[in-house]
Design a protein around this motif. Structure first.
Motif, PDB file in Angstrom:
ATOM      1  N   GLY A  84       2.399   7.505  -6.825  1.00  0.00           N
ATOM      2  CA  GLY A  84       1.053   7.929  -6.810  1.00  0.00           C
ATOM      3  C   GLY A  84       0.233   7.340  -8.014  1.00  0.00           C
ATOM      4  O   GLY A  84      -1.034   7.723  -8.414  1.00  0.00           O
ATOM      5  N   GLN A  85       0.061   5.842  -7.307  1.00  0.00           N
ATOM      6  CA  GLN A  85      -1.004   5.358  -7.746  1.00  0.00           C
ATOM      7  C   GLN A  85      -2.616   5.400  -6.810  1.00  0.00           C
ATOM      8  O   GLN A  85      -2.351   5.411  -5.889  1.00  0.00           O
ATOM      9  CB  GLN A  85       0.177   3.925  -8.405  1.00  0.00           C
ATOM     10  CG  GLN A  85       0.861   4.077  -9.147  1.00  0.00           C
ATOM     11  CD  GLN A  85      -0.215   4.746 -10.625  1.00  0.00           C
ATOM     12  OE1 GLN A  85      -0.798   4.570 -11.210  1.00  0.00           O
ATOM     13  NE2 GLN A  85       0.932   4.554 -11.502  1.00  0.00           N
TER      14      GLN A  85
ATOM     15  N   ARG B 216       0.741  -1.112  -0.244  1.00  0.00           N
ATOM     16  CA  ARG B 216       0.173  -0.021   0.435  1.00  0.00           C
ATOM     17  C   ARG B 216       0.831   0.778  -0.407  1.00  0.00           C
ATOM     18  O   ARG B 216       0.327   2.413  -0.446  1.00  0.00           O
ATOM     19  CB  ARG B 216      -0.748   0.287   1.213  1.00  0.00           C
ATOM     20  CG  ARG B 216      -2.019  -0.856   1.337  1.00  0.00           C
ATOM     21  CD  ARG B 216      -2.759  -0.356   2.256  1.00  0.00           C
ATOM     22  NE  ARG B 216      -3.973  -2.002   2.417  1.00  0.00           N
ATOM     23  CZ  ARG B 216      -4.999  -1.674   1.638  1.00  0.00           C
ATOM     24  NH1 ARG B 216      -5.494  -0.570   1.694  1.00  0.00           N
ATOM     25  NH2 ARG B 216      -5.814  -2.458   2.412  1.00  0.00           N
ATOM     26  N   TYR B 217       1.760   0.993   0.389  1.00  0.00           N
ATOM     27  CA  TYR B 217       2.896   2.213   0.842  1.00  0.00           C
ATOM     28  C   TYR B 217       2.999   2.885  -0.876  1.00  0.00           C
ATOM     29  O   TYR B 217       3.251   4.045  -1.062  1.00  0.00           O
ATOM     30  CB  TYR B 217       3.829   1.892   2.035  1.00  0.00           C
ATOM     31  CG  TYR B 217       5.476   2.824   2.412  1.00  0.00           C
ATOM     32  CD1 TYR B 217       4.995   4.510   2.273  1.00  0.00           C
ATOM     33  CD2 TYR B 217       5.969   2.951   0.916  1.00  0.00           C
ATOM     34  CE1 TYR B 217       5.966   5.325   2.167  1.00  0.00           C
ATOM     35  CE2 TYR B 217       7.066   3.855   0.952  1.00  0.00           C
ATOM     36  CZ  TYR B 217       7.526   5.015   1.425  1.00  0.00           C
ATOM     37  OH  TYR B 217       8.356   5.746   0.988  1.00  0.00           O
ATOM     38  N   TYR B 218       3.957   1.719  -1.524  1.00  0.00           N
ATOM     39  CA  TYR B 218       4.082   1.273  -2.395  1.00  0.00           C
ATOM     40  C   TYR B 218       3.534   2.456  -3.710  1.00  0.00           C
ATOM     41  O   TYR B 218       3.587   3.092  -4.490  1.00  0.00           O
ATOM     42  CB  TYR B 218       5.419   0.873  -2.935  1.00  0.00           C
ATOM     43  CG  TYR B 218       6.676   0.529  -1.942  1.00  0.00           C
ATOM     44  CD1 TYR B 218       7.413   1.137  -2.077  1.00  0.00           C
ATOM     45  CD2 TYR B 218       7.215  -0.842  -1.877  1.00  0.00           C
ATOM     46  CE1 TYR B 218       8.825   1.411  -2.086  1.00  0.00           C
ATOM     47  CE2 TYR B 218       8.084  -1.045  -1.277  1.00  0.00           C
ATOM     48  CZ  TYR B 218       8.983  -0.282  -1.054  1.00  0.00           C
ATOM     49  OH  TYR B 218      10.034   0.092   0.262  1.00  0.00           O
TER      50      TYR B 218
ATOM     51  N   ASP C 105      15.245  -4.301  -3.515  1.00  0.00           N
ATOM     52  CA  ASP C 105      14.645  -4.681  -2.242  1.00  0.00           C
ATOM     53  C   ASP C 105      13.414  -4.186  -2.001  1.00  0.00           C
ATOM     54  O   ASP C 105      12.908  -5.156  -1.420  1.00  0.00           O
ATOM     55  CB  ASP C 105      15.888  -3.585  -1.386  1.00  0.00           C
ATOM     56  CG  ASP C 105      17.383  -3.850  -1.270  1.00  0.00           C
ATOM     57  OD1 ASP C 105      17.247  -5.296  -1.839  1.00  0.00           O
ATOM     58  OD2 ASP C 105      18.033  -3.139  -1.614  1.00  0.00           O
ATOM     59  N   GLU C 106      12.321  -3.949  -2.915  1.00  0.00           N
ATOM     60  CA  GLU C 106      11.300  -3.052  -2.671  1.00  0.00           C
ATOM     61  C   GLU C 106      10.574  -4.495  -2.581  1.00  0.00           C
ATOM     62  O   GLU C 106       9.708  -4.808  -2.359  1.00  0.00           O
ATOM     63  CB  GLU C 106      11.390  -2.312  -3.138  1.00  0.00           C
ATOM     64  CG  GLU C 106      11.727  -0.879  -3.403  1.00  0.00           C
ATOM     65  CD  GLU C 106      11.513   0.320  -4.245  1.00  0.00           C
ATOM     66  OE1 GLU C 106      11.771   1.309  -3.996  1.00  0.00           O
ATOM     67  OE2 GLU C 106      11.176   0.290  -5.461  1.00  0.00           O
ATOM     68  N   THR C 107      10.973  -4.655  -3.986  1.00  0.00           N
ATOM     69  CA  THR C 107      10.134  -6.146  -4.269  1.00  0.00           C
ATOM     70  C   THR C 107      10.314  -7.408  -3.205  1.00  0.00           C
ATOM     71  O   THR C 107       9.095  -8.260  -2.482  1.00  0.00           O
ATOM     72  CB  THR C 107      10.615  -7.133  -5.357  1.00  0.00           C
ATOM     73  OG1 THR C 107      10.596  -6.035  -6.384  1.00  0.00           O
ATOM     74  CG2 THR C 107       9.954  -8.323  -5.831  1.00  0.00           C
ATOM     75  N   MET C 108      11.347  -7.459  -2.671  1.00  0.00           N
ATOM     76  CA  MET C 108      11.574  -8.800  -1.395  1.00  0.00           C
ATOM     77  C   MET C 108      11.262  -8.044  -0.131  1.00  0.00           C
ATOM     78  O   MET C 108      10.843  -9.361   0.325  1.00  0.00           O
ATOM     79  CB  MET C 108      13.128  -9.095  -0.952  1.00  0.00           C
ATOM     80  CG  MET C 108      13.926  -9.341  -2.269  1.00  0.00           C
ATOM     81  SD  MET C 108      13.175 -11.217  -2.470  1.00  0.00           S
ATOM     82  CE  MET C 108      14.167 -11.729  -0.804  1.00  0.00           C
ATOM     83  N   THR C 109      10.579  -6.599   0.102  1.00  0.00           N
ATOM     84  CA  THR C 109      10.493  -6.314   0.950  1.00  0.00           C
ATOM     85  C   THR C 109       8.757  -6.794   1.344  1.00  0.00           C
ATOM     86  O   THR C 109       8.287  -7.268   2.444  1.00  0.00           O
ATOM     87  CB  THR C 109      10.744  -5.026   1.432  1.00  0.00           C
ATOM     88  OG1 THR C 109      12.072  -5.214   1.956  1.00  0.00           O
ATOM     89  CG2 THR C 109       9.802  -4.198   2.478  1.00  0.00           C
ATOM     90  N   VAL C 110       8.260  -6.530   0.308  1.00  0.00           N
ATOM     91  CA  VAL C 110       6.868  -6.956   0.012  1.00  0.00           C
ATOM     92  C   VAL C 110       6.432  -7.833  -0.024  1.00  0.00           C
ATOM     93  O   VAL C 110       5.187  -8.605   0.537  1.00  0.00           O
ATOM     94  CB  VAL C 110       6.448  -5.924  -1.771  1.00  0.00           C
ATOM     95  CG1 VAL C 110       4.466  -6.107  -1.829  1.00  0.00           C
ATOM     96  CG2 VAL C 110       7.029  -4.515  -1.341  1.00  0.00           C
ATOM     97  N   PHE C 111       7.240  -9.278  -0.972  1.00  0.00           N
ATOM     98  CA  PHE C 111       6.627 -10.257  -1.487  1.00  0.00           C
ATOM     99  C   PHE C 111       7.473 -10.837  -0.012  1.00  0.00           C
ATOM    100  O   PHE C 111       6.735 -12.601  -0.644  1.00  0.00           O
ATOM    101  CB  PHE C 111       6.466 -10.657  -2.875  1.00  0.00           C
ATOM    102  CG  PHE C 111       6.096  -9.694  -3.618  1.00  0.00           C
ATOM    103  CD1 PHE C 111       4.336 -10.128  -4.008  1.00  0.00           C
ATOM    104  CD2 PHE C 111       6.154  -8.556  -4.377  1.00  0.00           C
ATOM    105  CE1 PHE C 111       3.048  -8.769  -3.936  1.00  0.00           C
ATOM    106  CE2 PHE C 111       5.401  -8.227  -5.138  1.00  0.00           C
ATOM    107  CZ  PHE C 111       3.362  -8.210  -5.371  1.00  0.00           C
TER     108      PHE C 111
END
Length: 70
Positions: free
Chosen positions: A14-15, A7-9, A58-64
């Motif tokens: 801006g989506q 949700r943060y990302y 890193d963002e992908t790893m954090t989310v999934f």
């Protein structure tokens, strides 16, 4: 799956959730099930998420793939 980070990302890029579920090609209900952990994201949906939100590794790893946070 860390739905708070997802949700943060989405917001940070801006989506909206509506634009996100449309990009994934799934219903709003299916998206909420996935975000609640009732259903899992497919590999294709994860790849679409990476492209849609321009997530780095890193963002992908954090989310999934990071520890689950509720």
């Amino acid at each position: 799956m860390n739905s708070n980070m997802l949700r943060y990302y989405i917001a940070e890029r801006g989506q909206t959730l509506a634009a996100y579920n449309q990009a994934l090609g799934i219903s709003k209900t299916a998206l909420y099930r996935k975000m609640k952990g009732s259903s899992e994201f497919t590999r294709e949906e994860i790849e679409k998420t990476i492209r849609f939100l321009r997530l780095n590794e890193d963002e992908t790893m954090t989310v999934f793939f990071g520890p689950q946070v509720s």
